[in-house]
Design an enzyme around this catalytic site. Sequence first.
Site, PDB file in Angstrom:
ATOM      1  N   HIS A 125      15.359  29.654 -35.283  1.00  0.00           N
ATOM      2  CA  HIS A 125      15.656  28.315 -35.783  1.00  0.00           C
ATOM      3  C   HIS A 125      16.754  28.379 -36.842  1.00  0.00           C
ATOM      4  O   HIS A 125      16.688  29.186 -37.762  1.00  0.00           O
ATOM      5  CB  HIS A 125      14.375  27.732 -36.384  1.00  0.00           C
ATOM      6  CG  HIS A 125      14.493  26.326 -36.845  1.00  0.00           C
ATOM      7  ND1 HIS A 125      14.326  25.968 -38.165  1.00  0.00           N
ATOM      8  CD2 HIS A 125      14.769  25.187 -36.182  1.00  0.00           C
ATOM      9  CE1 HIS A 125      14.473  24.659 -38.294  1.00  0.00           C
ATOM     10  NE2 HIS A 125      14.739  24.165 -37.107  1.00  0.00           N
ATOM     11  N   SER A 149      16.589  22.443 -29.278  1.00  0.00           N
ATOM     12  CA  SER A 149      15.297  22.695 -29.915  1.00  0.00           C
ATOM     13  C   SER A 149      14.197  22.557 -28.873  1.00  0.00           C
ATOM     14  O   SER A 149      14.449  22.156 -27.742  1.00  0.00           O
ATOM     15  CB  SER A 149      15.074  21.735 -31.093  1.00  0.00           C
ATOM     16  OG  SER A 149      15.151  20.390 -30.666  1.00  0.00           O
TER      17      SER A 149
END
Length: 358
Positions: A125, A149
């Site tokens: 991330h 994502s």
Amino acid sequence: MLSNHEEKLINVSHTRLHDLIKAKLEKAGLKEDQAEETAKHLVYADLCGIHSHGAVRVEYYAERINKGGIISEPNLNFEKTGESTGIYHGDNAQGHYVANLALEPAIKMAKETGLAVVGVSRVGHTGTLSYYMHKVAAAGLMGISMTQSDPMVVPFGGAETYYGTNPIAFCAPSDGDHPLVFDMATTVQAWGKILDARSKGRQIPDTWAVDENGAATTDPNEVRGLLPIAGPKGYGLMMMVDMLSGILLGIPFGRNVTSMYADLHSTRDLGQVYILIDPERFAGLDSVKANVTQTMADLNAIKPAPGFERVQYPGQGSTERYAKNLANGIDIPESIIAYLEDDAVHYNNYDGLSAFAN
């Protein structure tokens, strides 16, 4: 830190918060330079009021690092694939660290050729995109960044998740103290806002999310899918983000993007892309800076609609919160500070959770 109730807030300086975060990440297994860059990024997010991407993430990162899902000793390399193109191979290292490193060749390439398109491939991330865009603008460039994502969003008309919140950020240098930088998800509302409604026992608007059947819901506890902004238009944008930061780089895309919490022992293979433009190759840097500054002033001068105090240019709220919190300290939930000060690396809170867990 997981929580089902509103907590007491502790005011801490940005320097104290940075030191706590860095120490915890090093204890989890990150090298000092990686922990330093990640701490800078997370504190920036909290200073901007983007708390969903700040100190609240530390325990999750620490658990994933500790379990091997983030590679602490990566083999990193930049592959130049053309005069203005390249891929920074991240080896699933801490995303903030790798994405920041990738800026150096991207900025250099844009200065040399007028344009750079650089993919950041196979990382964890990468946090708040506006952080990177501030550095691009400081180099006198205009830029766009986007990242895929994990699937939390239903496609327009669908009842099953396929894409992530897939954010897009943009920057342009100005003559003033602050560049124009904005960062937006391609969903109507961020997941953190739904978690906030859960914690406060409040309903949400029926335009934010759907339940397991794909029907609009006002109950934050029933949410099983977020909705794209502006229906089919936002749906198209999130597809574009997924293709440019996933398919273009030859890494997992769509529903194959790994879940943030499903298995913290496994790496995530996420992608991000930078598109940087040198204004000197077009109207010229001085002209662009002057006109961006004029745009910001023009927008602030527009007569506000009923119910609004003023018109802001995109990203202005974050810039103002950053300055205020830098001067006055940042309000952080007491449980997060307690975790950062505790001897434990993590509390084993996240592994195996659903994407829609608290």
